[in-house]
Design an enzyme around this catalytic site. Structure first.
Site, PDB file in Angstrom:
ATOM      1  N   GLY A  30       7.958 -13.550 -13.174  1.00 31.12           N
ATOM      2  CA  GLY A  30       8.182 -14.608 -12.381  1.00 31.12           C
ATOM      3  C   GLY A  30       8.503 -14.186 -10.788  1.00 31.12           C
ATOM      4  N   HIS A  33       2.643  -0.690   3.471  1.00 34.34           N
ATOM      5  CA  HIS A  33       3.329  -0.298   4.531  1.00 34.34           C
ATOM      6  C   HIS A  33       3.848  -1.229   5.614  1.00 34.34           C
ATOM      7  CE1 HIS A  33       1.729   3.802   3.552  1.00 34.34           C
ATOM      8  NE2 HIS A  33       0.671   3.160   2.852  1.00 34.34           N
ATOM      9  N   ASP A  76       0.544  12.359   1.854  1.00 37.45           N
ATOM     10  CA  ASP A  76      -0.059  11.457   0.857  1.00 37.45           C
ATOM     11  C   ASP A  76      -0.760  11.975  -0.507  1.00 37.45           C
ATOM     12  OD1 ASP A  76      -1.622   9.561  -0.349  1.00 37.45           O
ATOM     13  OD2 ASP A  76      -3.026   9.313   1.404  1.00 37.45           O
ATOM     14  N   SER A 121      -7.898  -6.037   3.650  1.00 35.49           N
ATOM     15  CA  SER A 121      -7.662  -5.074   4.864  1.00 35.49           C
ATOM     16  C   SER A 121      -8.553  -3.896   4.898  1.00 35.49           C
ATOM     17  CB  SER A 121      -6.155  -4.456   4.478  1.00 35.49           C
ATOM     18  OG  SER A 121      -6.294  -3.907   3.260  1.00 35.49           O
ATOM     19  N   HIS A 133     -17.862   1.396  -3.672  1.00 35.96           N
ATOM     20  CA  HIS A 133     -16.626   1.631  -3.350  1.00 35.96           C
ATOM     21  C   HIS A 133     -16.197   3.091  -3.093  1.00 35.96           C
ATOM     22  CE1 HIS A 133     -12.371   1.194  -3.093  1.00 35.96           C
ATOM     23  NE2 HIS A 133     -12.283   1.965  -4.025  1.00 35.96           N
ATOM     24  N   GLY A 167      -9.983   5.382  -0.083  1.00 36.67           N
ATOM     25  CA  GLY A 167      -9.482   5.522   1.512  1.00 36.67           C
ATOM     26  C   GLY A 167      -8.376   6.925   1.624  1.00 36.67           C
ATOM     27  N   HIS A 168      -8.170   7.548   0.182  1.00 33.41           N
ATOM     28  CA  HIS A 168      -7.318   8.500   0.319  1.00 33.41           C
ATOM     29  C   HIS A 168      -8.171   9.955   0.025  1.00 33.41           C
ATOM     30  CE1 HIS A 168      -3.937   5.818   0.112  1.00 33.41           C
ATOM     31  NE2 HIS A 168      -4.946   5.185  -0.611  1.00 33.41           N
ATOM     32  N   ASP A 209      11.604 -13.429  -5.556  1.00 34.29           N
ATOM     33  CA  ASP A 209      11.097 -14.830  -6.239  1.00 34.29           C
ATOM     34  C   ASP A 209      11.434 -16.195  -5.486  1.00 34.29           C
ATOM     35  OD1 ASP A 209      10.805 -16.381  -7.968  1.00 34.29           O
ATOM     36  OD2 ASP A 209      12.197 -15.953  -9.510  1.00 34.29           O
TER      37      ASP A 209
END
Length: 559
Positions: free
Chosen positions: A50, A80, A197, A235, A368, A371-372, A447
């Site tokens: 939930g 972020h 990262d 995004s 695909h 992005g890292h 929640d």
């Protein structure tokens, strides 16, 4: 820069983002100045029944709110910026971010009614800001969203570099190149600690360039004889631009569906990060008036999220878009760990509807890229910065470990590498870093409108209710002599089907009655012990009979 005070020390710690993917929040403190980098959220794990989202515990920051000088945001991804509306309710501090990031943040703050009272400051890669004794500057990086930056914090103890999320893309879609020269300059000046990262620390080699996606998309669009539906992260503005370019090249129009996708497309095009030709976008209502091979549907739902546009299309419950046999569906994202099952279910449902689905590792190379940065890029960052101390961040524990091995491989001393958990502090004094004491850190669960009002006990109850159901036992006793006036009545929900279990419930009834009589005879009339005894006796009996442990709620009233 202000003078170094002999009593002051430098503290570096994470309130979220290490040992997990998501809710990134990192803190650098020197003396009375605190600078926060990022304020993200993460999505709930399966046992968080939930729960909508999870944000970092900011107890430490609220207890020291007069020292917090700023929140610096590296880029506009949810992990972020998603925690900002909750954090800013307790910490009214300025937020610094680049143009697109600020645009996305403003959308969030508007929804939360915080836009007016939040000080928002636009920065770019050349900005420098003095925050008490700490000076912040920035450098451009590549990531799957434009306007991503790394952060450089000059403190009296030395320089700390936070990479943000990054890869080294030498042919970026938007021609925004990572500033390798500036990164090397920062390294040349000397860096005390690097926070980098770790998302792809387990992946050898280099991450391919985002620009290789364009030709693949164009090829798929050209070969598709009917409509194309493409789901990606809202995004990922670069990916959206490539969808627009491929649609233009193949003379297709685009329909945007899914709230977050509509949001990002409108903010990014308004701020000039998306170039959309006039007349390219059409409304969902117009989709059926157009030839099937002239349409692209750009959608959310690449993670199989239950309420997303693609999932609703797959279940034929989307109000405006149906999947027809022969449509091509592209899922242009890899599943976030834990979402594989949802994605698999959506793919199954799409195949059932007769769609041609392009998904998964076999095809991902074409539609695909991450992005890292992978291992070689992480080593390159370490070699450019050459820090004295290294703290891998942004990743699950195994990724942080793997990243620390890469750091050793490029010559960083093992004792100078800190693999930390949320809340572990690194204290630096006189240029020497060591593990310090812990600060409060953990998950705050959201929640609905409740923030932090659902804790472990509530979740444990929800788990019990979801597994074995609940039995409510209602008994009315006489105030005068303690005899049973009515009941016990047993109400069962989610435990057994009452009509077929009359014998079991009658026996349960007898057990409650005899337990109460026995207690009356022993002159026990404390409510707490009456309830506990009823619970224990009934629980034992039900477990013997059914091997289940429902939640038992005795309600005892006196008249």
């Amino acid at each position: 820069m202000s003078k170094k005070n002999s009593q002051d020390k430098l503290l570096i710690f994470a309130l979220g983002g290490v040992g997990e993917i998501g809710k990134n929040m990192y803190v650098v403190q020197y003396g009375n100045d605190i600078v926060v980098v990022d304020a993200g959220l993460k999505f709930p794990e399966e046992d968080m029944l939930g729960i909508d989202i999870v944000i970092p515990d900011i107890t430490y920051l609220t207890e020291n709110k007069d020292k917090v000088r700023a929140i610096l945001i590296t880029h506009g991804h949810e992990d972020h910026i998603g925690g900002l509306p909750y954090v800013l309710k307790h910490l009214n501090v300025p937020v610094y971010a680049t143009k697109l990031t600020l645009g996305l943040i403003e959308g969030k703050l508007k929804e939360a009614g915080l836009l007016g009272e939040t000080k928002r400051i636009l920065i770019n890669a050349d900005s420098e800001i003095q925050l008490g004794t700490i000076k912040a500057s920035f450098f451009k990086t590549n990531h799957s969203i434009p306007d991503s930056v790394g952060v450089c914090l000059d403190t009296p103890e030395g320089t700390i570099v936070h990479t943000g999320d990054f890869k080294f893309d030498h042919t970026p879609v938007n021609n925004q190149y990572a500033d390798l020269q500036r990164i090397a300059d920062i390294g040349r000046r000397g860096v005390l600690a690097l926070l980098s990262d770790s998302t792809n620390a387990e992946r050898p080699g280099f991450t391919p360039s985002e620009s290789m996606i364009g030709p693949s998309l164009e090829d798929i669009f050209r070969k598709a004889t009917q409509r194309v539906v493409i789901a990606t992260f809202a995004s990922n503005v670069h990916r959206i631009q490539q969808v627009i370019n491929a649609a233009m090249a193949t003379k297709r129009k685009i329909v945007v569906v899914g709230r977050s996708m509509v949001n990002v497309v409108s903010i990014a095009s308004e701020l000039g990060y998306l170039t959309i030709p006039e007349g390219m976008l059409i409304e969902p209502e117009e989709i059926n008036k157009m030839a099937a091979d002239r349409v692209v549907v750009l959608s959310t739902g690449s993670q199989g999220e239950p309420m997303s546009a693609l999932t609703r299309m797959a279940r034929s419950t989307h109000r405006k878009v149906d999947i027809l046999p022969g449509d091509t569906v592209i899922i242009a994202a890899t599943p976030i760990p834990g979402n594989e099952r949802y994605v698999g279910r959506t793919v199954d449902e799409l195949f059932r509807l007769g769609a041609n689905v392009i998904y998964g590792p076999g095809s991902v190379s074409g539609v695909h890229v991450s992005g890292h940065g992978s291992q070689e890029e992480l080593k390159l960052m370490l070699n450019l910065i050459r820090p004295k101390y290294f703290i891998p961040i942004h990743g699950e524990y195994r990724m942080l470990r793997q990243h620390s091995l890469l750091a050793e491989a490029v010559g960083i001393e093992r004792e100078n590498i800190f693999v930390i958990d949320n809340g572990d502090t690194i204290d630096v004094q006189g240029g020497v870093a060591r593990k310090g004491s812990k600060v409060p850190a953990g998950n705050v669960l959201i929640d609905g409108l409740g923030v932090g009002d659902v804790g472990n006990i509530v979740l444990r109850d929800r788990k019990l209710l979801s597994q074995d159901g609940i039995l409510v036992v209602v008994v009315t006793l006489s105030k005068q002599d303690g005899t049973i006036l009515s009941g016990p009545d047993i109400i069962s929900r989610g435990f057994v089907y009452v009509r077929e279990s009359e014998g079991l419930l009658e026996e349960a009834n007898r057990i409650v009655t005899s337990t109460l009589h026995k207690l009356m005879n022993d002159k026990v009339n404390e409510w707490a012990s009456l309830k506990t005894n009823v619970k224990d006796a009934l629980g034992r009996f039900l477990y013997e009979q059914t091997r289940r442990r429902p939640m038992i709620l005795p309600i005892i009233m006196e008249v």
